[in-house]
Design an enzyme around this catalytic site. Structure first.
Site, PDB file in Angstrom:
ATOM      1  N   HIS A  37       0.833  -1.205   0.000  1.00  0.00           N
ATOM      2  CA  HIS A  37       0.000   0.000   0.000  1.00  0.00           C
ATOM      3  C   HIS A  37       0.873   1.263   0.000  1.00  0.00           C
ATOM      4  O   HIS A  37       0.558   2.249  -0.656  1.00  0.00           O
ATOM      5  CB  HIS A  37      -0.896   0.030   1.240  1.00  0.00           C
ATOM      6  CG  HIS A  37      -1.851  -1.122   1.354  1.00  0.00           C
ATOM      7  ND1 HIS A  37      -1.750  -2.073   2.342  1.00  0.00           N
ATOM      8  CD2 HIS A  37      -2.927  -1.480   0.607  1.00  0.00           C
ATOM      9  CE1 HIS A  37      -2.738  -2.946   2.213  1.00  0.00           C
ATOM     10  NE2 HIS A  37      -3.458  -2.626   1.172  1.00  0.00           N
ATOM     11  N   GLN A 153      -8.187  -7.734 -10.747  1.00  0.00           N
ATOM     12  CA  GLN A 153      -8.899  -6.528 -10.300  1.00  0.00           C
ATOM     13  C   GLN A 153      -8.494  -5.325 -11.148  1.00  0.00           C
ATOM     14  O   GLN A 153      -9.340  -4.532 -11.570  1.00  0.00           O
ATOM     15  CB  GLN A 153      -8.581  -6.260  -8.833  1.00  0.00           C
ATOM     16  CG  GLN A 153      -9.098  -4.925  -8.340  1.00  0.00           C
ATOM     17  CD  GLN A 153      -8.925  -4.777  -6.841  1.00  0.00           C
ATOM     18  OE1 GLN A 153      -9.686  -5.329  -6.078  1.00  0.00           O
ATOM     19  NE2 GLN A 153      -7.920  -4.032  -6.424  1.00  0.00           N
ATOM     20  N   VAL A 176       4.511  -5.715  -4.852  1.00  0.00           N
ATOM     21  CA  VAL A 176       5.584  -5.633  -3.860  1.00  0.00           C
ATOM     22  C   VAL A 176       5.645  -6.941  -3.069  1.00  0.00           C
ATOM     23  O   VAL A 176       4.627  -7.418  -2.563  1.00  0.00           O
ATOM     24  CB  VAL A 176       5.366  -4.448  -2.898  1.00  0.00           C
ATOM     25  CG1 VAL A 176       6.524  -4.347  -1.907  1.00  0.00           C
ATOM     26  CG2 VAL A 176       5.229  -3.140  -3.683  1.00  0.00           C
ATOM     27  N   SER A 185       0.478  -9.023   1.583  1.00  0.00           N
ATOM     28  CA  SER A 185      -0.979  -9.035   1.616  1.00  0.00           C
ATOM     29  C   SER A 185      -1.419  -8.879   3.063  1.00  0.00           C
ATOM     30  O   SER A 185      -0.772  -9.425   3.962  1.00  0.00           O
ATOM     31  CB  SER A 185      -1.509 -10.364   1.065  1.00  0.00           C
ATOM     32  OG  SER A 185      -2.853 -10.555   1.459  1.00  0.00           O
TER      33      SER A 185
END
Ligand code: AMP
Length: 306
Positions: A37, A153, A176, A185
């Site tokens: 993220h 997605q 990543v 995750s």
């Protein structure tokens, strides 16, 4: 940094920014933020004036037997990550703020959502495209950032934006990985150390596929068999699918040619993990994109020191 929970507050902040001709960058997430993220936030920070991070565990994208209640939530920690990455606005709404009185309208991207993850999670992508359409409408971003870890997605979102002429640029960011190779995750938090060890066979299987293709293999059946052979070494892993598809339309191919993705979903106990490698195959050779490895100081893996 502003942390807001109300749709109207977010809409107001973003409207003001757009009226001042600022570029608004959106990073939609379900929180439990990790270095994957962070890389999206950095991409957004580098190219936007106002960076909006959304943290929303979206019930619409979970099936009835999935982990909606158990999904890790830690807004305080997420806000710290956001602040350290220079985020301007964090939007963390309660469920009834996003879906007051439920939700009767669903946005559905046909075809692309029936296969691969959509085959075992039939309502998942409708949940994703519905909440994203709402977020695009509330925020009005110039650009929205998504990770290539969730390869299907990203393809679905690109199609959503193209088909509905939504005025947002979709940017795909590198997958990543942690130091042991596992794709980062939020769901890795569910893994015991032993299961995490088994799960390392997932990236190994993709590296083996890439090596086979680099060695000249062009048969999709042979590449799939190579992935399954490596996965089978870890008896706890139950592959849900191993697919060799064209990277744009996600259709199975027989022969690798052009931009081809090898996509896997694997169950480790009750945890479902996905991963992929993208292979650019030309008559002259092939190039594999397995993503990038997180900097050591950002690793969350118990195995990072090894
Ligand atoms: P999530 O919070 O899992 O819904 O993910 C939010 C966004 O972060 C999605 O665009 C994901 O593709 C992206 N993301 C999650 N994990 C990774 C990763 N390991 N590398 C790159 N992007 C990621």
């Amino acid at each position: 940094m502003n942390v807001v929970t109300r749709v109207d507050d977010l809409r107001g902040l973003c409207r003001e920014a757009r009226e001042a001709r600022l570029r608004v960058g959106l990073v939609p997430t379900m929180g439990a933020l990790h270095a994957g993220h962070r890389s999206l936030l950095r991409a957004a920070r580098g190219a936007s004036d106002l960076v909006v991070l959304t943290v929303f565990v979206n019930p619409l994208q979970f099936g009835p037997d999935e982990d909606f209640s158990a999904y890790p939530r830690d807004l305080e920690a997420d806000a710290e990550v956001a602040a350290s990455e220079g985020v301007d606005v964090v939007f963390a709404p309660p469920v009834d703020e996003m879906y007051p009185g439920g939700s009767r309208t669903t946005v559905h991207v046909a075809g692309l959502t029936d296969v691969l993850c959509g085959a075992s999670r039939p309502t998942h992508f409708d949940g994703v495209t519905t909440v994203l359409t709402k977020l695009f409408s509330i925020v009005g971003p110039s650009t929205a950032y998504f990770g290539r870890k969730d390869f299907q997605q990203l393809a679905v979102v690109r199609r959503l934006v193209a088909d509905l002429d939504l005025p947002v640029e979709v940017v795909g960011c590198p997958l990543v990985r942690d130091h042991d190779g596992l794709a980062l995750s939020s769901r890795n938090a569910y893994l015991s150390e032993a299961r995490r060890e088994s799960a390392r066979a997932i990236p190994e299987s993709l590296r083996a596929a890439a090596a086979a293709v680099e060695g000249g293999e062009r048969s999709a059946t042979a590449v799939e068999a190579e992935v399954r052979r490596v996965l089978a070494r870890a008896p706890e892993l139950r592959p849900e699918y191993v697919a060799v598809v064209d990277a744009a339309e996600l259709r199975p191919v027989e022969t690798l040619d052009g931009s081809t993705a090898v996509l896997v979903a694997v169950r480790v106990g009750s945890t479902r993990l996905i991963d992929n490698v993208v292979l650019d195959v030309t008559p002259g050779g092939s190039e594999a994109d397995l993503g990038i490895v997180v900097p050591a100081e950002e690793s969350e893996s118990p195995c990072a020191a090894r």
